[in-house]
Design a protein around this motif. Structure first.
Motif, PDB file in Angstrom:
ATOM      1  N   UNK A  28       4.401  -5.422   0.827  1.00 25.70           N
ATOM      2  CA  UNK A  28       3.141  -5.075   0.178  1.00 25.70           C
ATOM      3  C   UNK A  28       3.122  -3.551   0.037  1.00 25.70           C
ATOM      4  N   UNK A  29       3.190  -3.067  -1.186  1.00 24.50           N
ATOM      5  CA  UNK A  29       3.479  -1.649  -1.427  1.00 24.50           C
ATOM      6  C   UNK A  29       2.415  -1.015  -2.319  1.00 24.50           C
ATOM      7  N   UNK A  30       1.977   0.181  -1.931  1.00 24.56           N
ATOM      8  CA  UNK A  30       1.118   1.008  -2.786  1.00 24.56           C
ATOM      9  C   UNK A  30       1.831   2.340  -2.974  1.00 24.56           C
ATOM     10  N   UNK A  61       2.430   8.070  -8.060  1.00 21.85           N
ATOM     11  CA  UNK A  61       3.363   8.940  -8.775  1.00 21.85           C
ATOM     12  C   UNK A  61       2.523   9.820  -9.694  1.00 21.85           C
ATOM     13  N   UNK A  62       2.205  11.024  -9.214  1.00 24.79           N
ATOM     14  CA  UNK A  62       1.295  11.940  -9.907  1.00 24.79           C
ATOM     15  C   UNK A  62      -0.066  11.271 -10.084  1.00 24.79           C
ATOM     16  N   UNK A  63      -0.429  10.880 -11.305  1.00 21.38           N
ATOM     17  CA  UNK A  63      -1.759  10.299 -11.525  1.00 21.38           C
ATOM     18  C   UNK A  63      -1.748   8.768 -11.586  1.00 21.38           C
ATOM     19  N   UNK A  64      -0.579   8.164 -11.461  1.00 21.02           N
ATOM     20  CA  UNK A  64      -0.453   6.705 -11.552  1.00 21.02           C
ATOM     21  C   UNK A  64      -0.357   6.085 -10.157  1.00 21.02           C
ATOM     22  N   UNK A  65      -1.257   5.151  -9.868  1.00 20.66           N
ATOM     23  CA  UNK A  65      -1.219   4.413  -8.600  1.00 20.66           C
ATOM     24  C   UNK A  65      -0.852   2.962  -8.908  1.00 20.66           C
ATOM     25  N   UNK A  66       0.105   2.444  -8.149  1.00 20.78           N
ATOM     26  CA  UNK A  66       0.620   1.088  -8.374  1.00 20.78           C
ATOM     27  C   UNK A  66       0.574   0.297  -7.073  1.00 20.78           C
ATOM     28  N   UNK A  67       0.150  -0.945  -7.175  1.00 20.27           N
ATOM     29  CA  UNK A  67       0.180  -1.865  -6.031  1.00 20.27           C
ATOM     30  C   UNK A  67       1.072  -3.042  -6.403  1.00 20.27           C
ATOM     31  N   UNK A  68       2.007  -3.377  -5.527  1.00 21.80           N
ATOM     32  CA  UNK A  68       2.975  -4.430  -5.823  1.00 21.80           C
ATOM     33  C   UNK A  68       3.261  -5.258  -4.577  1.00 21.80           C
ATOM     34  N   UNK A  87      -5.538   6.254  -1.371  1.00 26.49           N
ATOM     35  CA  UNK A  87      -6.039   6.152   0.007  1.00 26.49           C
ATOM     36  C   UNK A  87      -6.936   4.938   0.194  1.00 26.49           C
ATOM     37  N   UNK A  88      -7.746   4.641  -0.812  1.00 28.72           N
ATOM     38  CA  UNK A  88      -8.630   3.467  -0.730  1.00 28.72           C
ATOM     39  C   UNK A  88      -7.807   2.174  -0.736  1.00 28.72           C
ATOM     40  N   UNK A  89      -6.766   2.143  -1.577  1.00 27.21           N
ATOM     41  CA  UNK A  89      -5.910   0.953  -1.641  1.00 27.21           C
ATOM     42  C   UNK A  89      -5.182   0.736  -0.314  1.00 27.21           C
ATOM     43  N   UNK A  90      -4.702   1.826   0.294  1.00 24.78           N
ATOM     44  CA  UNK A  90      -4.023   1.724   1.584  1.00 24.78           C
ATOM     45  C   UNK A  90      -4.976   1.195   2.652  1.00 24.78           C
ATOM     46  N   UNK A  91      -6.184   1.710   2.662  1.00 24.25           N
ATOM     47  CA  UNK A  91      -7.178   1.257   3.632  1.00 24.25           C
ATOM     48  C   UNK A  91      -7.432  -0.238   3.480  1.00 24.25           C
ATOM     49  N   UNK A  92      -7.568  -0.703   2.258  1.00 29.13           N
ATOM     50  CA  UNK A  92      -7.792  -2.135   2.015  1.00 29.13           C
ATOM     51  C   UNK A  92      -6.590  -2.956   2.458  1.00 29.13           C
ATOM     52  N   UNK A  93      -5.395  -2.462   2.163  1.00 28.90           N
ATOM     53  CA  UNK A  93      -4.192  -3.219   2.494  1.00 28.90           C
ATOM     54  C   UNK A  93      -3.983  -3.312   4.001  1.00 28.90           C
ATOM     55  N   UNK A 141       4.050  12.511  -4.920  1.00 22.62           N
ATOM     56  CA  UNK A 141       4.434  11.116  -4.725  1.00 22.62           C
ATOM     57  C   UNK A 141       4.135  10.667  -3.293  1.00 22.62           C
ATOM     58  N   UNK A 142       3.463   9.525  -3.187  1.00 23.64           N
ATOM     59  CA  UNK A 142       3.130   8.927  -1.895  1.00 23.64           C
ATOM     60  C   UNK A 142       3.477   7.450  -1.922  1.00 23.64           C
ATOM     61  N   UNK A 143       3.748   6.909  -0.734  1.00 27.81           N
ATOM     62  CA  UNK A 143       4.088   5.500  -0.628  1.00 27.81           C
ATOM     63  C   UNK A 143       3.563   4.948   0.689  1.00 27.81           C
ATOM     64  N   UNK A 144       3.043   3.729   0.626  1.00 28.96           N
ATOM     65  CA  UNK A 144       2.645   2.993   1.829  1.00 28.96           C
ATOM     66  C   UNK A 144       3.128   1.563   1.672  1.00 28.96           C
TER      67      UNK A 144
END
Length: 205
Positions: free
Chosen positions: A145-147, A150-157, A38-44, A113-116
């Motif tokens: 720009x993707x966040x 996947x369970x406990x792993x958060x990825x930004x690409x 959620x924090x990464x999405x807010x920043x993006x 699993x979530x995706x933004x």
């Protein structure tokens, strides 16, 4: 290759260069991972802050509406991003490079699993589109720009697709500029900038 969560949302690569710049953060539990996501999405979403996140040598980014006016909002489809790249400006874009935001989506794929993502494409200046694509890459190119969580792993690409220098610019100086920046941007400069961005998206407060 995009991970299994992102793959359906990334444009197909069919010409030019493709780039992927990624960072990931493993968290102790899903609750912590959701907070990081959620924090990464807010920043993006806050495009105007990207330059600060990317560091001193980065381009600067400004969200702009359809009338060409600067706005202090979060990213939404139909808005534009005005990019000030260090070095000579783009005359077709009144000194800037421009992309339009095509799509902004946040999707809860499952409980775990979530995706933004924000997808942008080179465009003309919003007030003088007749001047053609005002960007060093051709309009076939996309930046996604993707966040993901996947369970406990958060990825930004950041996924760059179909990146080709824009050699169709009307002005000869723009063609020369785009050839130099487009070649370097697809391979080196953009990748360094996006690496700083994806790392910053996942950093602790």
């Amino acid at each position: 290759m995009p991970d299994h969560i992102s793959a359906p949302f990334i444009p197909v690569q069919y010409t030019g260069e493709e780039t992927e710049t990624s960072a990931e953060k493993e968290n102790g539990n899903e609750q912590a991972a959701i907070a990081v996501f959620q924090r990464a999405v807010k920043r993006l979403r806050h495009v105007n802050e990207w330059g600060k996140l990317c560091g001193a040598l980065s381009s600067s980014f400004q969200l702009v509406d359809k009338l060409g006016e600067e706005i202090d909002e979060t990213a939404n489809a139909g808005l534009f991003i005005r990019i000030d790249i260090p070095g000579p400006g783009n005359s077709a874009g009144k000194g800037y490079d421009w992309v339009s935001i095509e799509q902004v989506e946040e999707i809860q794929l499952s409980e775990h699993q979530q995706l933004f993502f924000i997808r942008a494409r080179p465009s003309g200046h919003p007030q003088q589109k007749h001047a053609g694509t005002a960007h060093f890459l051709k309009e076939e190119a996309t930046s996604s720009f993707v966040v993901t969580r996947d369970e406990t792993l958060v990825t930004a690409t950041v996924y760059g697709r179909n990146e080709m220098p824009n050699m169709e610019a009307e002005e000869t100086m723009d063609k020369m500029r785009n050839a130099v920046i487009g070649a370097a941007g697809a391979i080196g400069i953009s990748k360094l900038q996006w690496k700083a961005l994806v790392n910053a998206l996942l950093e602790d407060e």
